[in-house]
Enzyme design. Structure first.
Site, PDB file in Angstrom:
ATOM      1  N   LYS A   1       0.841  -1.207   0.000  1.00  0.00           N
ATOM      2  CA  LYS A   1       0.000   0.000   0.000  1.00  0.00           C
ATOM      3  C   LYS A   1       0.876   1.258   0.000  1.00  0.00           C
ATOM      4  CE  LYS A   1      -3.886  -2.309   2.158  1.00  0.00           C
ATOM      5  NZ  LYS A   1      -4.550  -2.744   3.400  1.00  0.00           N
TER       6      LYS A   1
ATOM      7  N   GLN B   1      -4.945  -1.199   9.604  1.00  0.00           N
ATOM      8  CA  GLN B   1      -4.849  -2.542   9.030  1.00  0.00           C
ATOM      9  C   GLN B   1      -5.479  -3.571   9.970  1.00  0.00           C
ATOM     10  OE1 GLN B   1      -3.499  -3.300   5.890  1.00  0.00           O
ATOM     11  NE2 GLN B   1      -4.379  -5.305   6.317  1.00  0.00           N
TER      12      GLN B   1
ATOM     13  N   ASP C   1     -11.213   2.807   3.930  1.00  0.00           N
ATOM     14  CA  ASP C   1     -11.626   1.402   3.844  1.00  0.00           C
ATOM     15  C   ASP C   1     -13.150   1.280   3.739  1.00  0.00           C
ATOM     16  OD1 ASP C   1      -9.641  -0.503   3.632  1.00  0.00           O
ATOM     17  OD2 ASP C   1      -9.236  -0.604   5.783  1.00  0.00           O
TER      18      ASP C   1
END
Ligand code: NDP
Length: 296
Positions: A53, A97, A120
């Site tokens: 990422k 994460q 997200d």
């Protein structure tokens, strides 16, 4: 008949190139989109994801901010970091994460993120906005699947879509997106009766189960478009094993009209959509519209 392969690697690269071009435009206006990634603990798979990422962020011309915290981090300290990132004008997207270590409440942490920075798309506000048809930051994997489907099929209106899996990360938002595009949506899961028959109804079949090669060719309607979200590592002879999807590719490819391979299908779209979401968040933070074609 052999299905057409849906090349997520190439499509993902084109999304990333479009994002990079839009980033140049924003930078010319003095705005550099910034993505903060928070990693708690040392889960090896998470470390790989976070690294890729960060690399993709830099390649798109965005600023990347990485925060690595020890596995024993107290919840209050993680929440304090999220609060700092919420208040930081250089940070337009925040990604914590998952999975988090067991002593941390993932829902609490995710819902502490400013919904406008929740790239997200897991914050309840974004989930609710998606469900009610308002502009939302949408989870990256289903957004990527939607882009592939629209690219192949154009309109999804009236199509019979079956999503196998009902997770908050993939299955449920995928169903919402398909419904929003006027497909007729069935969501199947581990308690569904006669899953093969349900799958056989589908013009669009999305598999997000986490069970290697569960969906066989004879579960697929001839000509259907099959999106395989699954990423499963199965043992190989003596080696590190190989990646397979939730669909049994060898039997499905002779029946489907089009199918995503694993790897090289949905996977590369997820990271491309993370960049697209960060770009959209940065644009909106500065009162600009999110670029067309890169959002749901
Ligand atoms: P979850 O484990 O959270 O959800 C799996 C879903 O599949 C559940 O809803 C479960 O039903 C259902 N299910 C399990 N077994 C069966 C069965 N035998 N028959 C029918 N349904 C079943 O997984 P995720 O949604 O997080 O991920 C799904 C897959 O996608 C995994 O392989 C994962 O690695 C992959 N993935 C890939 C990404 C990418 O970037 N390409 C990103 C995210 C995930 P129930 O709810 O009833 O338990």
């Amino acid at each position: 008949m052999t299905a057409e392969l849906i090349d997520g690697k190439a499509f993902g690269a084109s999304v990333r190139a479009r994002v990079a071009a839009e980033v140049l435009g924003l930078r010319a206006r003095g705005v550099t989109p910034g993505l903060a990634v928070v990693l708690v603990g040392e889960d090896p798979a998470s470390q790989v994801y976070v690294r890729s990422k960060q690399r993709a962020t830099a390649e798109a011309g965005m600023a990347g901010f990485e925060h690595r915290l020890p596995a024993a981090t107290a919840e209050a300290d993680l929440l304090a970091l999220v609060a700092r990132l919420n208040a930081d004008p250089a940070v337009h997207g925040i990604l914590v994460q998952l999975p988090l270590p067991a002593h941390l409440d993932a829902d609490l942490v995710i819902n502490a993120i400013d919904p406008g920075k929740d790239v997200d798309g897991f914050h309840v506000t974004n989930v609710g906005r998606l469900a009610t048809g308002q502009d939302a930051l949408v989870p990256c994997t289903p957004l990527g699947c939607l882009m592939l489907l629209r690219d192949r099929l154009g309109s999804l209106a009236g199509a019979d879509a079956v999503v196998v899996g009902r997770s908050n990360i993939v299955g449920k938002p995928m169903a919402q997106l398909l419904l929003r595009d006027s497909a007729t949506v069935t969501v199947a899961h581990s308690r569904t009766r006669d899953l093969p028959a349900v799958c056989r109804r589908a013009d669009i079949l999305v598999a997000a189960v986490g069970r290697p090669e569960m969906i066989r060719g004879d579960w697929i309607r001839p000509g259907a478009t099959v999106i395989d979200v699954g990423i499963n590592r199965v043992p190989g002879e003596g080696g590190p094993g190989r990646l397979v999807g939730d669909v049994h590719f060898a039997s499905a490819v002779g029946v489907a009209g089009a199918i995503t391979p694993v790897p090289g299908g949905v996977g590369p779209m997820t990271i491309a959509c993370l960049l697209a979401n960060t770009l959209a968040a940065a644009a909106r933070a500065h009162g600009l519209a999110a670029p067309a074609g890169l959002t749901a």
